[in-house]
Structure formats: C-alpha cells, structure tokens
Design an enzyme around this catalytic site. Structure first.
Site, PDB file in Angstrom:
ATOM      1  N   SER A  59       0.798  -1.214   0.000  1.00  0.00           N
ATOM      2  CA  SER A  59       0.000   0.000   0.000  1.00  0.00           C
ATOM      3  C   SER A  59       0.838   1.275   0.000  1.00  0.00           C
ATOM      4  CB  SER A  59      -0.962  -0.044   1.168  1.00  0.00           C
ATOM      5  OG  SER A  59      -2.157   0.604   0.848  1.00  0.00           O
ATOM      6  N   ASP A 110       9.025   4.964 -10.966  1.00  0.00           N
ATOM      7  CA  ASP A 110       8.503   5.541 -12.207  1.00  0.00           C
ATOM      8  C   ASP A 110       9.192   6.845 -12.576  1.00  0.00           C
ATOM      9  OD1 ASP A 110       6.784   3.444 -12.398  1.00  0.00           O
ATOM     10  OD2 ASP A 110       4.928   4.605 -12.287  1.00  0.00           O
ATOM     11  N   LYS A 156      -1.487  -4.130  -3.144  1.00  0.00           N
ATOM     12  CA  LYS A 156      -2.741  -3.570  -2.639  1.00  0.00           C
ATOM     13  C   LYS A 156      -2.926  -2.174  -3.219  1.00  0.00           C
ATOM     14  CE  LYS A 156      -4.166  -6.955  -0.224  1.00  0.00           C
ATOM     15  NZ  LYS A 156      -5.337  -7.713  -0.696  1.00  0.00           N
TER      16      LYS A 156
END
Length: 457
Positions: A341, A352, A366
C-alpha cells in the site's frame, strides 16, 4: 482536484485494529468517521472538517433504528462503491429484500448488513460494529497493544493471511512471518471467519497469551504469544560504509503520523555527514497514512507525480512533488512481499520517476481505495471507492511492483534474519548486500556525470 491530506490513510491489511496491528487495505479516505490523530488527537469529520466528539455522538443518537442503519449502509454503497455493477448484483432489489425484513435489535441488523455486503465479493468493503470501529480508531491513534501482526483476508482464498509482523513485537519475536496463514486462534478454526472476528479473538489484556496455529507452505506451526503494548518508532537510521564512501541506511517500518518528521531528521543528519548515497528499506512495511507517503516522497523527488486515484466515474486525483526535495543523492529502495500500500505508492513513485532502483522481491499488491466513515450509533463502514495508480499509470492491485533487481531469500536465510535482527541491514543480509552493490554503481555513475558537484558535496 488534489487528494485531501487530512483523514487519508493508506495501509496493507483488511482491517485496522490496535490489538493485531496496523491498518486496513489500500488507500483509506477517513471522511465522516471518528478519526484520532496520534499526536494532535484531532477528530476529522465529513469533508475533512473538525467537529467535537460529542457532536458526532449526539448525531448518532438520531440513527437508532436497525432498519435505518441497514438502509444507510445500502445508500453509501449505492453512491460510492467502485464497481457500478455491484458484482453483477441487482443492488436495488437487494435493498428491497433487506428493508422488507424485521430486525429485533442492532445485532440482527449487523448480521444482515454483513450478509448484504458479502454479495459484493469484496473483502475490503466491510461493516464494523462499535467495538470493531473503536479498535480501528485506537490503531489510527498509534496506541498499539496486542501481538503486532498486520492481518488481511486473501482476496482469492479468503484465508486470514499475515502481511508482516511489526518489528520487535511479540509476534515478530515468536517467529510469525509474512504470508503465514492463520488456521486457528486458541484452537478455534478461522475457516469462514472475517478479519474483524479474528481481531476480536486475538486481542486481549497485556500480559495474557494467545495461541496461533499457522500454515507456512505445507507445514502447520503453533505459536504461543504474550500480548504486550507495542511502541512503534517508524524510522530507524544508521550509517553504513561502502567502497564509495558513507551510506545513509534508513529503515521505515510504518507510515505513521510522526514518520515524516523522523524521516526529515534522518535525511538532514545524513546530509550534514556528507553521505554518498542512501538505502531506504521498506521491507515488511504494510503501509499507513496516505499523506505520510506523499510527504516522504516529496523529500526524495525534486519533481513529478507521486500517486493518482480513479473512481467508478473515471475521475482522478493526483499528488505531485512540490520542489521541497531534501537530497538528490543516489537512492536504492529495498522491497519485498510485505511491502504494501503506502510502501507501494512510495516505491512506485520513486521507480517511475527514475529516482531510485528497487531491489528485493515483488511487493504485496494492494492498490484499492477505501472510504471509512461512521454509520449508525458508533459503527463504521469501509467501502472500496477507487483504485490508486503509480505515476506511469500502473495498476498494481493483486500484482504488486516488480523490483528492478530481484533478490530472493532462501527459507534458511529468512529464518536467520528473523532470529538475528542485528544482521538486517548488514552485509550478512543478502538483499541489503545487493542493494549496497547497486548503490555503489549508482554513486560511481553519478560521480562520472557530475564530478564537480560530487567534490562539493
């Protein structure tokens, strides 16, 4: 529209309770609930405004009819649930069915609500009775008592699964591991048991014991664990040495309210010591507060997106870096199956944006968003309302984030690190050793690209 900071909680497990451990699955928008911040003890209500606890309690007195509670829950699902098909169910017909029933008391209404929600096939959309909701509030306040387990209901098997034990907790010391399946609690089978019920059975007075029977692979194991008060210091920082120079090692165990200040303090200290790079250890970190993950990401990211969310209308909220980066030094992040999470939001944002190299194993996966609010008289309702995505638009739910460099631990290595915690974050920790190697390569590359800047650092 920016994601509201107040009342937003992110975490890994399917329920938030102090006695078992940390918080609930995915990204939690704590709006309209009784939400206690661990330090300021603020109470967040609808739309993030503040109302006294007494006012919320007074309002709840006007919602005493069991049938009204059933309809209140139905209405919230109807307005906000992420799946507009409601798991291919005729949701309006379901309302007619449950409102045509007679309910003698609240207990019958609670049972009916859980039965109704089960039709959605979503273990993370759940109803909490007053005690269960109180447990969640205690957990969010950061005052933990119990054995120290992050617990979830597996989406596919529905079995009670350990996300990760909290470091230095009774469960951790006893040898409980991530992915352990809890079969029995004090010899009571957990077959068909929801997480809230399991939490109620596991919790208890400090100093008492609970017996957990777990399945690990094909082996059945028993653990007798003494309950205790658990103090969580989210950031643990220490200096390490590499051939390229000093390295700042930061282990983040939970995204709690005080994690940003502790993280900031650690980074500033290491910058004064002129470390050459950093290793951020998120292994076994089940998540925590959303704004904490965003705040910490901003300490590492000079620019770029951090996280976005999408509801059933396709609308997106997005959080961005704000130019308040504390360091541009090379960074490696350690992750594993217990990184969930908020850990996945942070590591996904760093990956990224090309800010860090991820080392370890695939994360938990999650990526669901829940709204948690108060309903009826002191009850709570968590509803899956959206998904979150990494800056590149990756939906990591059920898949997780793949590290750039995969380093698997053998069962023997895992046991050795669990029983010898002083080895974690040292060359005797295979994943850390690889992270140190990768960081060294990044430091060298950085020096070649900007030798003058390196001499000034």
């Amino acid at each position: 529209m920016a994601i509201k900071k107040r009342g937003l909680v992110l975490s890994a497990t399917a329920v938030a309770v102090s006695t078992v451990a940390v918080a609930a699955t995915g990204l939690h928008f704590y709006q309209g609930q009784v939400f206690l911040r661990s330090q300021s003890k603020e109470v967040a209500a609808e739309e993030g405004s503040l109302q006294p606890m007494a006012m919320l309690s007074l309002q709840s007195l006007f919602r005493q009819s069991p049938k009204e509670l059933v309809d209140e829950v139905w209405q919230i699902i109807d307005r906000t649930y992420v799946d507009a098909t409601f798991n291919q169910q005729d949701w309006k017909k379901i309302r007619t069915e449950y409102l045509s029933r007679s309910y003698k008391d609240s207990t019958e209404a609670y049972k009916a609500i859980r039965e109704m929600l089960k039709k959605l096939g979503d273990p993370y959309t759940r109803f909490m009775d007053p005690q269960e909701f109180k447990n969640m509030q205690i957990d969010t306040s950061g005052e933990l008592t119990g054995v120290g387990i992050q617990l979830a209901a597996d989406e596919k098997t529905k079995k009670l699964t350990v996300i990760a034990p909290i470091e230095d907790s009774p469960a951790f010391a006893a040898g409980i591991q991530a992915k352990d399946i809890i079969l029995k609690i004090d010899d009571k089978s957990t077959e068909g048991m929801d997480v809230n019920k399991a939490v109620t059975l596991i919790r208890g007075p400090v100093g008492t014991q609970v017996k957990l029977t777990v399945l690990r692979g094909d082996k059945q194991l028993e653990f007798n664990i003494k309950r205790a008060r658990i103090e969580i210091h989210p950031v643990r920082a220490s200096e390490r040495t590499a051939p390229q120079g000093k390295v700042g090692y930061i282990r983040l165990v939970q995204f709690s309210a005080n994690a940003p200040s502790e993280m900031q303090e650690a980074i500033k200290k290491f910058e004064k010591q002129q470390v050459a790079g950093y290793i951020l250890d998120l292994r076994g970190n089940p998540g925590g507060l959303l704004y904490t993950s965003v705040d910490i990401a901003r300490m590492w990211l000079p620019k770029g997106a951090i996280v976005s969310t999408k509801n059933r209308q396709g609308e997106q909220d997005r959080e961005q870096a704000n130019g308040r980066v504390l360091t541009n030094k090379p960074l490696v992040v350690l992750v594993d199956g217990g990184s969930a999470s908020a850990s996945e939001i942070l590591s996904g944002a760093l990956q990224d944006n090309g800010r860090a190299t991820l080392v370890g194993t695939k994360t938990f996966g999650k990526g669901l968003v829940q709204s948690v609010r108060s309903v009826g008289r002191d009850c709570g309702l968590a509803v899956t309302i959206a998904k979150y995505f990494t800056p590149n638009g990756r939906d990591i739910n059920k898949h997780g984030i793949d590290p750039d460099v995969v380093v698997q631990l053998t069962e023997a290595q895992r046991k050795d690190l669990s029983s010898n915690r002083d080895k974690v974050g040292t060359p005797e920790d295979p994943q850390f050793a690889k992270a140190l190697e990768v960081l060294g390569q990044r430091i060298e590359a950085s020096r070649q690209q900007s030798p003058q800047a390196d001499r000034k650092s």
